[in-house]
Structure formats: C-alpha cells, structure tokens
Scaffold this motif. Structure first.
Motif, mmCIF file in Angstrom:
data_model
loop_
_atom_site.group_PDB
_atom_site.id
_atom_site.type_symbol
_atom_site.label_atom_id
_atom_site.label_comp_id
_atom_site.label_asym_id
_atom_site.label_seq_id
_atom_site.Cartn_x
_atom_site.Cartn_y
_atom_site.Cartn_z
ATOM 1 N N ALA A 2 24.175 20.248 -12.692
ATOM 2 C CA ALA A 2 25.319 20.079 -11.893
ATOM 3 C C ALA A 2 25.757 21.565 -11.704
ATOM 4 C CB ALA A 2 26.217 19.331 -12.822
ATOM 5 N N LYS A 3 26.000 21.567 -10.239
ATOM 6 C CA LYS A 3 27.027 22.826 -9.942
ATOM 7 C C LYS A 3 28.361 23.025 -10.672
ATOM 8 C CE LYS A 3 24.852 23.112 -5.433
ATOM 9 N NZ LYS A 3 24.938 23.083 -4.259
ATOM 10 N N GLY A 4 28.760 24.298 -10.485
ATOM 11 C CA GLY A 4 30.120 24.544 -11.280
ATOM 12 C C GLY A 4 31.056 25.033 -10.170
ATOM 13 N N TYR A 5 32.294 24.858 -10.351
ATOM 14 C CA TYR A 5 33.329 25.114 -9.164
ATOM 15 C C TYR A 5 34.468 25.866 -10.018
ATOM 16 C CZ TYR A 5 30.711 21.943 -6.406
ATOM 17 O OH TYR A 5 29.586 21.366 -5.678
ATOM 18 N N PRO A 60 25.723 27.781 -8.548
ATOM 19 C CA PRO A 60 24.889 26.988 -8.733
ATOM 20 C C PRO A 60 24.712 26.117 -10.116
ATOM 21 C CG PRO A 60 24.021 29.219 -8.217
ATOM 22 C CD PRO A 60 25.503 29.219 -8.540
ATOM 23 N N SER A 61 25.568 26.398 -10.987
ATOM 24 C CA SER A 61 25.866 25.839 -12.106
ATOM 25 C C SER A 61 27.028 26.157 -12.931
ATOM 26 C CB SER A 61 24.588 26.127 -13.274
ATOM 27 O OG SER A 61 24.793 27.485 -13.826
ATOM 28 N N MET A 62 27.485 25.329 -13.960
ATOM 29 C CA MET A 62 28.703 25.809 -14.829
ATOM 30 C C MET A 62 28.521 27.098 -15.483
ATOM 31 S SD MET A 62 31.332 23.483 -15.100
ATOM 32 C CE MET A 62 32.056 23.617 -16.764
ATOM 33 N N GLN A 63 27.157 27.537 -15.939
ATOM 34 C CA GLN A 63 26.830 28.568 -16.565
ATOM 35 C C GLN A 63 27.030 29.670 -15.711
ATOM 36 O OE1 GLN A 63 26.369 28.537 -20.169
ATOM 37 N NE2 GLN A 63 27.231 30.470 -19.590
ATOM 38 N N HIS A 64 26.501 29.744 -14.701
ATOM 39 C CA HIS A 64 26.954 30.630 -13.628
ATOM 40 C C HIS A 64 28.388 31.069 -13.219
ATOM 41 C CE1 HIS A 64 22.547 30.281 -12.526
ATOM 42 N NE2 HIS A 64 22.830 31.262 -11.815
ATOM 43 N N ALA A 65 29.104 29.761 -13.164
ATOM 44 C CA ALA A 65 30.580 29.965 -12.912
ATOM 45 C C ALA A 65 31.271 30.679 -14.144
ATOM 46 C CB ALA A 65 31.244 28.642 -12.728
ATOM 47 N N VAL A 66 31.108 30.213 -15.246
ATOM 48 C CA VAL A 66 31.532 31.072 -16.537
ATOM 49 C C VAL A 66 31.104 32.153 -16.536
ATOM 50 C CG1 VAL A 66 31.712 30.780 -19.062
ATOM 51 C CG2 VAL A 66 32.115 28.702 -17.710
ATOM 52 N N ASP A 67 29.866 32.591 -16.545
ATOM 53 C CA ASP A 67 29.345 33.867 -16.671
ATOM 54 C C ASP A 67 29.761 34.893 -15.596
ATOM 55 O OD1 ASP A 67 27.792 33.125 -18.814
ATOM 56 O OD2 ASP A 67 26.015 33.015 -17.486
ATOM 57 N N VAL A 91 37.431 26.078 -14.133
ATOM 58 C CA VAL A 91 36.006 25.868 -13.890
ATOM 59 C C VAL A 91 35.481 24.234 -14.243
ATOM 60 C CG1 VAL A 91 33.643 26.132 -14.379
ATOM 61 C CG2 VAL A 91 35.242 28.086 -14.333
ATOM 62 N N VAL A 92 35.197 23.889 -13.062
ATOM 63 C CA VAL A 92 34.860 22.209 -13.371
ATOM 64 C C VAL A 92 33.415 22.025 -13.010
ATOM 65 C CG1 VAL A 92 37.190 21.532 -12.764
ATOM 66 C CG2 VAL A 92 35.567 21.538 -11.027
ATOM 67 N N GLU A 93 32.693 21.033 -13.431
ATOM 68 C CA GLU A 93 31.417 20.568 -13.238
ATOM 69 C C GLU A 93 31.445 19.599 -12.010
ATOM 70 O OE1 GLU A 93 27.920 19.397 -16.354
ATOM 71 O OE2 GLU A 93 29.334 18.180 -16.229
ATOM 72 N N GLY A 94 30.427 19.798 -11.344
ATOM 73 C CA GLY A 94 30.360 18.937 -10.015
ATOM 74 C C GLY A 94 29.694 17.749 -10.528
ATOM 75 N N VAL A 95 29.491 16.799 -9.560
ATOM 76 C CA VAL A 95 28.763 15.583 -9.854
ATOM 77 C C VAL A 95 27.597 15.276 -9.213
ATOM 78 C CG1 VAL A 95 30.951 14.302 -10.249
ATOM 79 C CG2 VAL A 95 30.165 14.399 -7.960
#
Length: 95
Positions: A2-5, A60-67, A91-95
C-alpha cells in the motif's frame, strides 16, 4: 504494498521564509519518491476549523513516507517550517 500519504494542514505565518522550507524539503521529497496530489489551492471547509494550506503527498509506501519525514534532509526543512508555520501532519496508508 500500500502507498503512504502525507496529509498536512498548514497556516503559513511568513510566506517569504516558507519558500525556504519548500526549497530545503525538495531533496528529501525527490529521494523518497514523493508525488504531490494537492499543494495548496482552493478548498471548501465542511466541518471543523480549516487551515489555509492543505497538502497531500503520495509515497510508494508507508515506510517511504515515514522515512522521508524522519530523514536528515527533511528534518532540516522541518525546522524552517516550524519557525514560519503552524501545521498538523499525519501519514496514512492507502487502500
């Protein structure tokens, strides 16, 4: 995966210095694959107290967003933003 936002709601107190934040944040956004979906612009307040600037950034991912947020590159920019604007960011996780 899942993507991250990032969802950021911002009131800018110093527009000129906020430009410094934008410039300083660019390397982190490029490094972590940020894609801006909304960056300011018109909005309609529906419930609660709105802020003047609303930003949605896809990663691209939650991890990318947090990092990205925790990266040394972004933390330099964050210090500038915190001096010149009030914000809420999640940061929210995409569906």
């Amino acid at each position: 995966m899942a993507k991250g936002y990032w969802i950021a709601r911002v009131d800018v107190r110093d527009a000129e210095r906020y430009k410094d934040y934008v410039t300083a944040a660019k390397p982190a956004f490029e490094k972590y694959g940020a894609n801006f979906l909304a960056r300011g612009g018109a909005f309609t307040e529906l419930e609660g107290k709105a802020r003047v600037r609303n930003v949605v950034i896809e990663f691209p991912s939650m991890q990318h967003a947090v990092d990205c947020y925790n990266s040394p590159e972004y933390q330099i920019a964050a210090k500038i933003r915190q001096e010149v604007a009030d914000a809420e960011m999640v940061v929210v996780e995409g569906v």
